[in-house]
Design an enzyme around this catalytic site. Structure first.
Site, PDB file in Angstrom:
ATOM      1  N   LEU A 135       0.852  -1.197   0.000  1.00  0.00           N
ATOM      2  CA  LEU A 135       0.000   0.000   0.000  1.00  0.00           C
ATOM      3  C   LEU A 135       0.890   1.250   0.000  1.00  0.00           C
ATOM      4  O   LEU A 135       0.714   2.163  -0.806  1.00  0.00           O
ATOM      5  CB  LEU A 135      -0.904  -0.017   1.252  1.00  0.00           C
ATOM      6  CG  LEU A 135      -1.812   1.199   1.454  1.00  0.00           C
ATOM      7  CD1 LEU A 135      -2.916   1.230   0.401  1.00  0.00           C
ATOM      8  CD2 LEU A 135      -2.463   1.172   2.847  1.00  0.00           C
ATOM      9  N   SER A 142       1.239   7.706   5.554  1.00  0.00           N
ATOM     10  CA  SER A 142      -0.022   7.945   6.279  1.00  0.00           C
ATOM     11  C   SER A 142      -1.116   8.353   5.301  1.00  0.00           C
ATOM     12  O   SER A 142      -2.278   8.001   5.462  1.00  0.00           O
ATOM     13  CB  SER A 142       0.185   9.063   7.309  1.00  0.00           C
ATOM     14  OG  SER A 142       1.216   8.716   8.198  1.00  0.00           O
ATOM     15  N   ILE A 167       7.886  -2.483   2.087  1.00  0.00           N
ATOM     16  CA  ILE A 167       6.981  -3.631   2.009  1.00  0.00           C
ATOM     17  C   ILE A 167       7.608  -4.872   2.659  1.00  0.00           C
ATOM     18  O   ILE A 167       8.678  -5.327   2.255  1.00  0.00           O
ATOM     19  CB  ILE A 167       6.577  -3.930   0.536  1.00  0.00           C
ATOM     20  CG1 ILE A 167       6.023  -2.653  -0.124  1.00  0.00           C
ATOM     21  CG2 ILE A 167       5.575  -5.087   0.473  1.00  0.00           C
ATOM     22  CD1 ILE A 167       4.893  -1.955   0.616  1.00  0.00           C
ATOM     23  N   THR A 168       6.901  -5.385   3.665  1.00  0.00           N
ATOM     24  CA  THR A 168       7.355  -6.585   4.354  1.00  0.00           C
ATOM     25  C   THR A 168       7.328  -7.746   3.351  1.00  0.00           C
ATOM     26  O   THR A 168       6.306  -7.967   2.700  1.00  0.00           O
ATOM     27  CB  THR A 168       6.451  -6.852   5.582  1.00  0.00           C
ATOM     28  OG1 THR A 168       6.480  -5.692   6.415  1.00  0.00           O
ATOM     29  CG2 THR A 168       6.919  -8.055   6.382  1.00  0.00           C
ATOM     30  N   ARG A 278      20.442  -9.619  39.962  1.00  0.00           N
ATOM     31  CA  ARG A 278      21.471  -8.575  40.068  1.00  0.00           C
ATOM     32  C   ARG A 278      21.488  -7.972  41.473  1.00  0.00           C
ATOM     33  O   ARG A 278      20.450  -7.522  41.968  1.00  0.00           O
ATOM     34  CB  ARG A 278      21.160  -7.470  39.037  1.00  0.00           C
ATOM     35  CG  ARG A 278      22.090  -6.286  39.077  1.00  0.00           C
ATOM     36  CD  ARG A 278      23.465  -6.633  38.549  1.00  0.00           C
ATOM     37  NE  ARG A 278      24.326  -5.467  38.458  1.00  0.00           N
ATOM     38  CZ  ARG A 278      25.625  -5.548  38.217  1.00  0.00           C
ATOM     39  NH1 ARG A 278      26.213  -6.713  38.030  1.00  0.00           N
ATOM     40  NH2 ARG A 278      26.346  -4.443  38.143  1.00  0.00           N
ATOM     41  N   GLY A 349      20.509  -1.770  33.422  1.00  0.00           N
ATOM     42  CA  GLY A 349      21.650  -0.854  33.566  1.00  0.00           C
ATOM     43  C   GLY A 349      22.563  -0.931  32.349  1.00  0.00           C
ATOM     44  O   GLY A 349      22.085  -1.092  31.214  1.00  0.00           O
ATOM     45  N   GLU A 373       1.589  -0.097   9.982  1.00  0.00           N
ATOM     46  CA  GLU A 373       0.122  -0.198   9.891  1.00  0.00           C
ATOM     47  C   GLU A 373      -0.578   1.018  10.510  1.00  0.00           C
ATOM     48  O   GLU A 373      -1.621   0.903  11.147  1.00  0.00           O
ATOM     49  CB  GLU A 373      -0.374  -1.511  10.487  1.00  0.00           C
ATOM     50  CG  GLU A 373       0.172  -2.683   9.687  1.00  0.00           C
ATOM     51  CD  GLU A 373      -0.587  -3.976   9.842  1.00  0.00           C
ATOM     52  OE1 GLU A 373      -1.795  -3.923  10.094  1.00  0.00           O
ATOM     53  OE2 GLU A 373       0.044  -5.022   9.695  1.00  0.00           O
ATOM     54  N   SER A 376       1.094   6.131  15.516  1.00  0.00           N
ATOM     55  CA  SER A 376       0.246   6.441  16.683  1.00  0.00           C
ATOM     56  C   SER A 376      -0.628   7.666  16.397  1.00  0.00           C
ATOM     57  O   SER A 376      -1.792   7.725  16.818  1.00  0.00           O
ATOM     58  CB  SER A 376       1.119   6.709  17.910  1.00  0.00           C
ATOM     59  OG  SER A 376       1.719   5.505  18.326  1.00  0.00           O
TER      60      SER A 376
HETATM   61  C1  LIG Z   1       9.421  -2.273   9.101  1.00  0.00           C
HETATM   62  C2  LIG Z   1       8.272  -1.723   8.316  1.00  0.00           C
HETATM   63  C3  LIG Z   1       7.407  -2.597   7.684  1.00  0.00           C
HETATM   64  C4  LIG Z   1       6.354  -2.099   6.892  1.00  0.00           C
HETATM   65  N1  LIG Z   1       5.562  -2.977   6.180  1.00  0.00           N
HETATM   66  C5  LIG Z   1       4.653  -2.491   5.298  1.00  0.00           C
HETATM   67  C6  LIG Z   1       3.940  -3.362   4.424  1.00  0.00           C
HETATM   68  O1  LIG Z   1       4.111  -4.595   4.457  1.00  0.00           O
HETATM   69  N2  LIG Z   1       3.067  -2.826   3.528  1.00  0.00           N
HETATM   70  C7  LIG Z   1       2.853  -1.488   3.448  1.00  0.00           C
HETATM   71  O2  LIG Z   1       2.056  -1.069   2.608  1.00  0.00           O
HETATM   72  N3  LIG Z   1       3.512  -0.616   4.277  1.00  0.00           N
HETATM   73  C8  LIG Z   1       4.403  -1.096   5.184  1.00  0.00           C
HETATM   74  N4  LIG Z   1       5.109  -0.214   6.003  1.00  0.00           N
HETATM   75  C9  LIG Z   1       4.875   1.210   5.882  1.00  0.00           C
HETATM   76  C10 LIG Z   1       4.197   1.834   7.098  1.00  0.00           C
HETATM   77  O3  LIG Z   1       2.847   1.460   7.141  1.00  0.00           O
HETATM   78  C11 LIG Z   1       4.399   3.354   7.006  1.00  0.00           C
HETATM   79  O4  LIG Z   1       5.771   3.589   7.266  1.00  0.00           O
HETATM   80  C12 LIG Z   1       3.541   4.134   7.960  1.00  0.00           C
HETATM   81  O5  LIG Z   1       2.199   4.038   7.590  1.00  0.00           O
HETATM   82  C13 LIG Z   1       3.941   5.620   8.037  1.00  0.00           C
HETATM   83  O6  LIG Z   1       4.112   6.175   6.779  1.00  0.00           O
HETATM   84  P1  LIG Z   1       5.451   7.038   6.456  1.00  0.00           P
HETATM   85  O7  LIG Z   1       6.576   6.181   6.872  1.00  0.00           O
HETATM   86  O8  LIG Z   1       5.383   7.484   5.058  1.00  0.00           O
HETATM   87  O9  LIG Z   1       5.373   8.278   7.436  1.00  0.00           O
HETATM   88  P2  LIG Z   1       4.611   9.664   7.153  1.00  0.00           P
HETATM   89  O10 LIG Z   1       3.216   9.384   6.732  1.00  0.00           O
HETATM   90  O11 LIG Z   1       5.455  10.501   6.283  1.00  0.00           O
HETATM   91  O12 LIG Z   1       4.592  10.276   8.613  1.00  0.00           O
HETATM   92  C14 LIG Z   1       5.665  11.044   9.170  1.00  0.00           C
HETATM   93  C15 LIG Z   1       5.180  11.611  10.513  1.00  0.00           C
HETATM   94  O13 LIG Z   1       4.071  12.506  10.284  1.00  0.00           O
HETATM   95  C16 LIG Z   1       2.975  12.107  11.061  1.00  0.00           C
HETATM   96  N5  LIG Z   1       1.723  12.393  10.377  1.00  0.00           N
HETATM   97  C17 LIG Z   1       1.383  12.105   9.090  1.00  0.00           C
HETATM   98  N6  LIG Z   1       0.129  12.480   8.844  1.00  0.00           N
HETATM   99  C18 LIG Z   1      -0.359  13.027   9.986  1.00  0.00           C
HETATM  100  C19 LIG Z   1      -1.596  13.608  10.378  1.00  0.00           C
HETATM  101  N7  LIG Z   1      -2.629  13.690   9.550  1.00  0.00           N
HETATM  102  N8  LIG Z   1      -1.714  14.072  11.644  1.00  0.00           N
HETATM  103  C20 LIG Z   1      -0.684  13.996  12.520  1.00  0.00           C
HETATM  104  N9  LIG Z   1       0.499  13.456  12.214  1.00  0.00           N
HETATM  105  C21 LIG Z   1       0.659  12.971  10.971  1.00  0.00           C
HETATM  106  C22 LIG Z   1       3.169  10.605  11.273  1.00  0.00           C
HETATM  107  O14 LIG Z   1       2.430  10.146  12.384  1.00  0.00           O
HETATM  108  C23 LIG Z   1       4.668  10.536  11.464  1.00  0.00           C
HETATM  109  O15 LIG Z   1       4.989  10.858  12.780  1.00  0.00           O
HETATM  110  C24 LIG Z   1       6.138  -0.706   6.814  1.00  0.00           C
HETATM  111  C25 LIG Z   1       6.993   0.173   7.485  1.00  0.00           C
HETATM  112  C26 LIG Z   1       8.066  -0.325   8.216  1.00  0.00           C
HETATM  113  C27 LIG Z   1       8.997   0.652   8.877  1.00  0.00           C
END
Ligand SMILES: Cc1cc2nc3c(=O)[nH]c(=O)nc-3n(C[C@H](O)[C@H](O)[C@H](O)COP(=O)(O)OP(=O)(O)OC[C@H]3O[C@@H](n4cnc5c(N)ncnc54)[C@H](O)[C@@H]3O)c2cc1C
Length: 389
Positions: A135, A142, A167-168, A278, A349, A373, A376
């Site tokens: 996705l 996001s 992508i995992t 410990r 520690g 996914e 927060s």
């Molecule tokens: C190890 C790993 C495995 C993953 N596996 C998959 C997978 O299998 N398939 C897949 O499709 N994706 C996968 N992902 C992607 C993951 O879902 C995204 O990294 C995640 O959704 C965040 O998107 P971004 O990294 O682009 O961050 P961004 O969307 O750029 O966010 C950056 C920051 O801005 C904040 N932010 C963004 N929008 C808002 C808002 N509206 N309000 C407040 N704060 C906001 C976010 O919370 C974050 O703190 C994976 C990621 C990792 C690291």
């Protein structure tokens, strides 16, 4: 896996016989097949493909898949238990199991037609094939609904161009469910989901990420260059892909909550044990109230995270809407995992800061749970939308 007895009634969180059996099986398997290799896989970023093939024979790669499609035919309680137990041992293996089951496999199970289900589910549920789900894109995480990967109709085919990242199982996955734009940017009904097999011309993998934690779980890019996909590979109808994905994520977040609980429990149990062994100032450090209170907070938060997670699972099993509940479980459990892993390092520690003890790995792995996914912040968006409706 064979069904032993009925699950407990709604909202009783005692473990059923099935859950106890699964927990024991995962613990035995993990001690034998995972524990001896944890740090090697972590340091070298090895994704142990054969392990997942083996997990398939134990029913762990198709926990929610009905038996008629080769799965274990269990519900969310058993699924949560399996992920918790696995993640207590190694979060990366828990993450990969969760992504395979909740995302790729579940998308085909819920939105595939009979032919697609018969073709793909037995391979995925048996662990013969590993699934990926795409996705996220480099510029849209996001804000996934704003994706730019396109699927342009060409007779009975769609031609895909674009890239998915993070992508995992992006490299090792045998099949991927991929969401691409088939309509206008900004239209939530302008995206469709496709099943794409490895080896399809125009479908390649790109960069494998070098990560802070979850290092034995492979994370890589998917690249599409004039990738021709027959319309029979579409899941559901054209334009439904993004809406399907949101539903898939509602279930997926329960599995990330379980992953978080497992990491938190693993970190807590290691810290609890260490605190009794410990000695400083001529007594076990657990005798200091400053340490004992940390442990009390950790135990309480784990219990709360577990309740939220199993509650969301029970609602999902009952076919209820879990959008808010899964977001709450994921938010609370993931933030709790980070918090508890941090406290575990503190209790260890200086030794907690070294790779000779497990605390540092729980600390690194836990952080993914507040990001994958849906971050927060995005969970708070989901929850606030639901309560302000
Ligand atoms: C190890 C790993 C495995 C993953 N596996 C998959 C997978 O299998 N398939 C897949 O499709 N994706 C996968 N992902 C992607 C993951 O879902 C995204 O990294 C995640 O959704 C965040 O998107 P971004 O990294 O682009 O961050 P961004 O969307 O750029 O966010 C950056 C920051 O801005 C904040 N932010 C963004 N929008 C808002 C808002 N509206 N309000 C407040 N704060 C906001 C976010 O919370 C974050 O703190 C994976 C990621 C990792 C690291």
């Amino acid at each position: 896996m064979e069904m032993l007895v009925e699950r407990p009634s709604a909202l009783s969180f005692d473990s059923s016989e099935n859950q106890k059996m699964i927990a024991q099986m995962v613990r035995d398997f993990g001690s034998r097949e995972i524990k001896p290799f944890i740090m090697e896989w972590d340091e070298k970023q090895i994704f142990p493909v054969e392990l997942f093939n083996e997990m398939g024979s134990l029913g762990l790669m198709g926990v929610l898949v009905p038996e008629e499609y080769g799965g274990a035919g269990f519900g969310y309680e058993e699924y949560i238990t399996a992920i918790i137990e696995l993640s207590k041992i190694d979060g990366s293996i828990g993450l990969s199991m969760a992504a395979h089951n909740s995302l790729c496999t579940n998308h085909i199970l819920h939105f595939g037609n009979e032919e697609q289900k018969r073709k793909y589910l037995p391979k995925l549920a048996s662990g013969q094939w590993i699934g990926a789900w795409g996705l996220t894109e480099p510029n849209t995480g996001s804000d996934a609904g704003n994706m730019r990967t396109v699927a342009v109709k060409d007779g009975d085919y769609f031609i895909l161009n674009g890239a998915k990242n993070f992508i995992t199982h992006g490299k090792s996955g045998n099949v991927a469910v991929v969401i691409a734009r088939t309509g206008a940017v900004g239209d939530s009904h302008g995206m469709s989901a496709f099943i794409i097999e490895k080896g399809t011309p125009g479908f390649t993998s790109g960069k494998k990420e070098n990560k802070l934690g979850m290092r034995a779980s492979e994370t890589a890019e998917l690249i599409f260059t004039d990738c021709k996909i027959h319309k029979s590979q579409m899941l559901g109808k054209e334009g439904e892909g993004f809406i399907q994905s949101l539903k898939i994520l509602d279930g997926g977040r329960i599995s990330i909550a379980a992953l978080s609980v497992g990491i938190a429990e693993g970190a807590y149990e290691a810290a609890l044990q260490y605190s009794k062994e410990r000695h400083q100032f001529n007594q076990a450090i657990s005798k200091f109230q400053g340490i004992a209170f940390k442990l009390a907070d950790m135990a309480t938060k784990i219990e709360a995270a577990k309740l939220l997670t199993y509650r969301a699972g029970e609602l999902k099993n009952a076919g209820k809407e879990v959008n808010k509940e899964s977001a709450m479980a994921k938010l609370y459990a993931s933030e709790t995992a980070v918090d508890i892993a941090n406290e575990a390092v503190q209790i260890f520690g200086g030794y907690g800061y070294t790779k000779d003890f497990p605390a540092e790995k729980y600390y690194r792995d836990a952080k993914l749970c507040t990001i994958g996914e849906g971050t927060s912040e995005i969970q708070k968006l989901v929850i606030s939308r639901a309560i302000l409706k």
